[in-house]
Write a protein that holds these residues in place. Structure first.
Motif, PDB file in Angstrom:
ATOM      1  N   GLU A  16      43.189  51.840  32.030  1.00  0.00           N
ATOM      2  CA  GLU A  16      42.098  50.950  32.420  1.00  0.00           C
ATOM      3  C   GLU A  16      42.589  49.634  33.024  1.00  0.00           C
ATOM      4  OE1 GLU A  16      42.249  52.207  29.212  1.00  0.00           O
ATOM      5  OE2 GLU A  16      40.702  53.754  29.321  1.00  0.00           O
ATOM      6  N   SER A  17      43.891  49.368  32.950  1.00  0.00           N
ATOM      7  CA  SER A  17      44.434  48.118  33.482  1.00  0.00           C
ATOM      8  C   SER A  17      44.142  47.932  34.963  1.00  0.00           C
ATOM      9  CB  SER A  17      45.953  48.043  33.263  1.00  0.00           C
ATOM     10  OG  SER A  17      46.247  47.800  31.919  1.00  0.00           O
ATOM     11  N   SER A  18      44.020  49.031  35.692  1.00  0.00           N
ATOM     12  CA  SER A  18      43.739  48.918  37.125  1.00  0.00           C
ATOM     13  C   SER A  18      42.391  48.241  37.367  1.00  0.00           C
ATOM     14  CB  SER A  18      43.788  50.288  37.798  1.00  0.00           C
ATOM     15  OG  SER A  18      42.790  51.134  37.267  1.00  0.00           O
ATOM     16  N   GLN A  19      41.436  48.430  36.451  1.00  0.00           N
ATOM     17  CA  GLN A  19      40.135  47.773  36.582  1.00  0.00           C
ATOM     18  C   GLN A  19      40.289  46.254  36.457  1.00  0.00           C
ATOM     19  OE1 GLN A  19      37.109  49.708  34.013  1.00  0.00           O
ATOM     20  NE2 GLN A  19      38.515  51.444  33.931  1.00  0.00           N
ATOM     21  N   VAL A  20      41.123  45.825  35.539  1.00  0.00           N
ATOM     22  CA  VAL A  20      41.379  44.399  35.331  1.00  0.00           C
ATOM     23  C   VAL A  20      42.119  43.831  36.544  1.00  0.00           C
ATOM     24  CG1 VAL A  20      42.545  42.699  33.854  1.00  0.00           C
ATOM     25  CG2 VAL A  20      41.451  44.716  32.832  1.00  0.00           C
ATOM     26  N   LEU A  21      43.097  44.558  37.010  1.00  0.00           N
ATOM     27  CA  LEU A  21      43.891  44.110  38.158  1.00  0.00           C
ATOM     28  C   LEU A  21      43.039  44.039  39.427  1.00  0.00           C
ATOM     29  CD1 LEU A  21      46.719  43.172  38.718  1.00  0.00           C
ATOM     30  CD2 LEU A  21      47.378  45.526  39.182  1.00  0.00           C
ATOM     31  N   ASP A  22      42.146  44.994  39.612  1.00  0.00           N
ATOM     32  CA  ASP A  22      41.251  44.949  40.770  1.00  0.00           C
ATOM     33  C   ASP A  22      40.385  43.692  40.737  1.00  0.00           C
ATOM     34  OD1 ASP A  22      42.248  47.353  41.739  1.00  0.00           O
ATOM     35  OD2 ASP A  22      40.571  48.561  40.978  1.00  0.00           O
ATOM     36  N   LYS A  23      39.825  43.365  39.573  1.00  0.00           N
ATOM     37  CA  LYS A  23      38.990  42.169  39.433  1.00  0.00           C
ATOM     38  C   LYS A  23      39.831  40.914  39.669  1.00  0.00           C
ATOM     39  CE  LYS A  23      35.214  41.808  38.417  1.00  0.00           C
ATOM     40  NZ  LYS A  23      34.022  41.712  39.287  1.00  0.00           N
ATOM     41  N   ALA A  24      41.044  40.898  39.140  1.00  0.00           N
ATOM     42  CA  ALA A  24      41.927  39.747  39.335  1.00  0.00           C
ATOM     43  C   ALA A  24      42.256  39.569  40.820  1.00  0.00           C
ATOM     44  CB  ALA A  24      43.214  39.928  38.522  1.00  0.00           C
ATOM     45  N   GLY A  25      42.485  40.675  41.513  1.00  0.00           N
ATOM     46  CA  GLY A  25      42.753  40.615  42.945  1.00  0.00           C
ATOM     47  C   GLY A  25      41.578  40.027  43.716  1.00  0.00           C
ATOM     48  N   GLU A  26      40.361  40.432  43.334  1.00  0.00           N
ATOM     49  CA  GLU A  26      39.152  39.887  43.971  1.00  0.00           C
ATOM     50  C   GLU A  26      39.057  38.376  43.728  1.00  0.00           C
ATOM     51  OE1 GLU A  26      35.679  41.912  42.460  1.00  0.00           O
ATOM     52  OE2 GLU A  26      36.537  43.884  42.898  1.00  0.00           O
ATOM     53  N   MET A  27      39.306  37.961  42.505  1.00  0.00           N
ATOM     54  CA  MET A  27      39.222  36.537  42.157  1.00  0.00           C
ATOM     55  C   MET A  27      40.289  35.739  42.904  1.00  0.00           C
ATOM     56  SD  MET A  27      36.688  36.076  39.968  1.00  0.00           S
ATOM     57  CE  MET A  27      37.060  34.570  39.088  1.00  0.00           C
ATOM     58  N   ALA A  28      41.498  36.266  42.957  1.00  0.00           N
ATOM     59  CA  ALA A  28      42.588  35.567  43.647  1.00  0.00           C
ATOM     60  C   ALA A  28      42.260  35.408  45.127  1.00  0.00           C
ATOM     61  CB  ALA A  28      43.901  36.319  43.468  1.00  0.00           C
ATOM     62  N   LYS A  29      41.716  36.444  45.718  1.00  0.00           N
ATOM     63  CA  LYS A  29      41.356  36.395  47.137  1.00  0.00           C
ATOM     64  C   LYS A  29      40.228  35.382  47.370  1.00  0.00           C
ATOM     65  CE  LYS A  29      40.156  39.376  51.015  1.00  0.00           C
ATOM     66  NZ  LYS A  29      39.848  40.742  51.445  1.00  0.00           N
ATOM     67  N   ALA A  30      39.221  35.412  46.512  1.00  0.00           N
ATOM     68  CA  ALA A  30      38.072  34.513  46.654  1.00  0.00           C
ATOM     69  C   ALA A  30      38.473  33.043  46.539  1.00  0.00           C
ATOM     70  CB  ALA A  30      37.009  34.851  45.605  1.00  0.00           C
ATOM     71  N   PHE A  31      39.443  32.736  45.682  1.00  0.00           N
ATOM     72  CA  PHE A  31      39.840  31.352  45.442  1.00  0.00           C
ATOM     73  C   PHE A  31      41.148  30.964  46.124  1.00  0.00           C
ATOM     74  CE2 PHE A  31      36.955  32.143  41.887  1.00  0.00           C
ATOM     75  CZ  PHE A  31      36.143  31.015  41.959  1.00  0.00           C
ATOM     76  N   GLY A  32      41.803  31.921  46.763  1.00  0.00           N
ATOM     77  CA  GLY A  32      43.110  31.634  47.344  1.00  0.00           C
ATOM     78  C   GLY A  32      44.114  31.288  46.251  1.00  0.00           C
ATOM     79  N   ALA A  33      43.980  31.955  45.114  1.00  0.00           N
ATOM     80  CA  ALA A  33      44.796  31.641  43.936  1.00  0.00           C
ATOM     81  C   ALA A  33      46.032  32.531  43.854  1.00  0.00           C
ATOM     82  CB  ALA A  33      43.963  31.817  42.660  1.00  0.00           C
ATOM     83  N   GLU A  34      46.999  32.043  43.105  1.00  0.00           N
ATOM     84  CA  GLU A  34      48.242  32.768  42.834  1.00  0.00           C
ATOM     85  C   GLU A  34      48.050  33.589  41.554  1.00  0.00           C
ATOM     86  OE1 GLU A  34      52.432  30.904  42.908  1.00  0.00           O
ATOM     87  OE2 GLU A  34      51.701  30.610  40.855  1.00  0.00           O
ATOM     88  N   LEU A  35      48.453  34.850  41.608  1.00  0.00           N
ATOM     89  CA  LEU A  35      48.393  35.708  40.419  1.00  0.00           C
ATOM     90  C   LEU A  35      49.737  35.733  39.708  1.00  0.00           C
ATOM     91  CD1 LEU A  35      46.504  38.945  41.605  1.00  0.00           C
ATOM     92  CD2 LEU A  35      45.603  37.078  40.203  1.00  0.00           C
TER      93      LEU A  35
END
Length: 145
Positions: A16-35
């Motif tokens: 299920e980690s891929s679900q968390v990583l997908d959401k994190a990727g969306e958030m990073a893209k939306a905010f221009g943030a570093e993961l």
């Protein structure tokens, strides 16, 4: 709304980690943030309390190496450099708090399995992280496929 620059993603490396990583990727893209990615391994001595009369260090090392490889693969998916991937040994909530402070993270993203009843009463890693974090925490509800 907060402006997130550094997002710490705590992964349990389950399917299920891929679900968390997908959401994190969306958030990073939306905010221009570093993961930054992390996985915390509880020492085997925590789990067994020294009741096993054998040296578990080799097994512990194998677990850490496997986790590093899985984290590297997860990092590759979103271009997270290896220096921003951490496999640490310790109590998960404590280590996630420590890393978030150390990395000056303004958001922690992790999965939540939505347990109920006794499992909720006893607490979960997500609950422990939420109640001690010095920054925002996003718990992504994960679903078994």
């Amino acid at each position: 709304m907060a402006d997130y620059k550094r997002i710490l993603v705590a992964l349990d490396l389950s399917e299920e980690s891929s679900q968390v990583l997908d959401k994190a990727g969306e958030m990073a893209k939306a905010f221009g943030a570093e993961l930054c990615l992390t996985h915390v391994i509880e020492p085997l001595t925590f789990a067994y309390g020294g009741d096993i009369p054998m040296d578990l260090s080799e097994v512990q090392e194998q677990l850490q190496n496997q986790a590093k490889e899985q984290l590297r693969k997860a990092g590759d998916k979103f271009g997270v450099a290896e220096e921003r991937q951490r496999v640490v040994l310790g109590q998960p909530a404590t280590e996630i708090h420590r890393l978030a402070d150390e990395l000056e993270s303004d958001l922690i993203i992790m999965g939540s399995h939505g347990r109920h009843g006794l499992a909720l009463l006893l607490g979960s890693t997500a609950n422990g992280v939420l109640h001690g974090a010095g920054c925002d925490v996003l718990a992504v509800r994960v679903h078994s496929d």
